[in-house]
Design a protein around this motif. Structure first.
Motif, mmCIF file in Angstrom:
data_model
loop_
_atom_site.group_PDB
_atom_site.id
_atom_site.type_symbol
_atom_site.label_atom_id
_atom_site.label_comp_id
_atom_site.label_asym_id
_atom_site.label_seq_id
_atom_site.Cartn_x
_atom_site.Cartn_y
_atom_site.Cartn_z
ATOM 1 N N ASP A 93 -8.296 -0.809 1.070
ATOM 2 C CA ASP A 93 -7.934 -1.226 -0.383
ATOM 3 C C ASP A 93 -6.576 -2.385 -0.941
ATOM 4 O O ASP A 93 -6.043 -2.230 -1.820
ATOM 5 C CB ASP A 93 -6.377 0.112 0.386
ATOM 6 C CG ASP A 93 -7.409 2.029 0.368
ATOM 7 O OD1 ASP A 93 -8.846 1.000 -0.101
ATOM 8 O OD2 ASP A 93 -6.798 2.820 0.119
ATOM 9 N N LEU A 94 -6.508 -2.997 0.551
ATOM 10 C CA LEU A 94 -6.068 -4.392 -0.004
ATOM 11 C C LEU A 94 -6.492 -5.568 -0.120
ATOM 12 O O LEU A 94 -7.404 -6.791 -0.583
ATOM 13 C CB LEU A 94 -4.556 -4.163 0.874
ATOM 14 C CG LEU A 94 -3.823 -5.283 0.347
ATOM 15 C CD1 LEU A 94 -3.128 -5.027 -0.499
ATOM 16 C CD2 LEU A 94 -2.690 -5.619 1.187
ATOM 17 N N LEU A 123 0.688 -1.177 0.665
ATOM 18 C CA LEU A 123 -0.064 0.538 -0.121
ATOM 19 C C LEU A 123 1.023 1.681 -0.055
ATOM 20 O O LEU A 123 0.560 2.666 -0.357
ATOM 21 C CB LEU A 123 -0.556 -0.275 1.046
ATOM 22 C CG LEU A 123 -1.863 -0.884 0.785
ATOM 23 C CD1 LEU A 123 -3.421 -0.357 2.294
ATOM 24 C CD2 LEU A 123 -2.742 -1.027 -0.294
#
Length: 390
Positions: A195-196, A83
């Motif tokens: 986000d992951l 990230l």
């Protein structure tokens, strides 16, 4: 998500069944010798899982199972690195951005020169420390409080001149940088989740976990591998890494199938199954030795008493090691290809991606095998996994 965790016959992807048996035997031998209690592994080639197995127990009267959620320890760093690089691709900051520009208050006491790249490669002048000096142990999961303590630390060397593995402090600052530059002003756990983990279908992965989660593998150590510090370490992992704890350097919990999903992101040079986290250009640049000829000085306290040569740092920007060149000690394994990437977590976990052979090997274990001996075990098992390729 289309990433499959089904299993194919080893021969169909060019793996040798007898060699896989030898890998299994080596893991079982460690368990029989009291090195750890149990384990779970995956061996995959060409994006297809050809071998998976569980061994031993993960708690008293609890056999290891595919659904177990292990504490990944420093394998978490690969998640944070992914990230961090994603944020660079998005233009939020650069590899050479000063840490103080992202985490105000850090650039004092000799740390002024430290950059994002230095944090990623353990060259930022920070100490080898499980807990920053001066931080109460019960604040280990309080990212803001920890950041404040790290900001006040004195540099132990000029940033960029040495590589000293920062067990906790460096990657925690990367976590804080992600929070401070997040356009949506989210907390660290939410950033990682949205986000992951969610895009990769890592539905059984989280930063921290409820202590009474029935699938949580408790931290433990065998009698053989217990030291005076072991009870403190185990107690901290079992009581402080709760569902609210934010410890970017090492408190992700995950199943072996979810770890496999993440490895496919790196295997795909930053993209898998339609989800692109990193550009191929940045991934290829990251998957190199970014510490040159520097040695991994975080382990001198173990290599020197044993008369070992200091081993090369070989840190990439991906939250772990690249194999590199030469006949040297490396967690990736002596026989790994030069660009192979290895992530290692504490005394219990690891994964290897050998790009030239298109081999992925994941090892999660119950029962800490701490310090340099764990890195040596990882190297040995990685070589046995590499030996399965025909």
């Amino acid at each position: 998500m289309s990433t499959t965790t089904d299993t194919v016959e080893p021969a169909t992807v060019g793996l040798d069944a007898d060699a896989l048996g030898r890998l299994d035997a080596a893991i079982q031998n460690d368990i029989d010798a009291g090195q750890n209690f149990g384990a779970s592994i995956i061996v995959a080639r060409g994006g297809q899982i050809a071998h998976r197995k569980t061994f031993g127990t993960v708690a008293p009267d609890r056999p290891a199972a595919r659904e177990d959620r292990y504490l990944l320890m420093s394998m978490t760093k690969s998640f944070v690195a992914a990230l961090t690089l994603k944020a660079i691709d998005e233009g939020r900051f650069q590899l050479d951005t000063r840490v103080d520009d992202l985490v105000p208050g850090f650039g004092v006491n000799g740390k002024q020169r430290a950059t994002v790249r230095h944090l990623l490669t353990h060259t930022a002048g920070l100490p080898f420390a499980l807990v920053p000096p001066g931080l109460p142990i019960d604040k280990v999961g309080d990212l803001a409080a920890k950041t404040q303590v790290i900001n006040g630390l004195q540099a132990e060397y000029i940033p960029g001149t040495r590589s000293v593995y920062t067990s906790a402090v460096g990657y925690d600052l990367l976590g804080q940088a992600l929070v401070n530059t997040d356009p949506a002003r989210r907390g660290f756990r939410q950033i990682m989740q949205e986000d992951l983990f969610d895009p990769l279908g890592m539905n059984d992965t989280s930063i921290g976990i409820d202590p009474d989660d029935s699938r949580r593998v408790p931290a433990s150590a065998t009698e053989t591998n217990s030291t005076p510090m072991t009870p403190l370490l185990i107690n901290a992992c079992n009581t402080l890494f709760t569902g609210d704890a934010e410890f970017p350097a090492g408190n992700a919990f995950s199943t072996i199938d979810d770890v496999y999903r993440f490895t496919q992101l790196y295997r795909g040079r930053g993209a898998t199954d339609g989800f692109r986290a990193l550009s191929p250009a940045l991934f290829d640049y990251a998957d190199r030795n970014h510490t040159g000829a520097l040695t991994n000085d975080g382990w001198i306290f173990e290599t020197e008493p044993r008369g070992m040569d200091p081993f090369p740092a070989h840190f990439s920007l991906l939250g772990g090691y690249v194999r590199g060149e030469g006949h040297v000690f490396t967690p990736a394994g002596v026989t790994a290809s030069p660009t192979a990437f290895a992530a290692v977590g504490g005394g219990s976990t690891s994964f290897l991606i050998d790009y030239e052979r298109d081999l992925t090997y994941i090892f999660l274990s119950a029962g800490f095998f701490t310090g340099l001996p764990h890195l040596e075990r990882v190297s040995r098992l990685n070589d046995l996994a590499l030996a399965t390729v025909n």
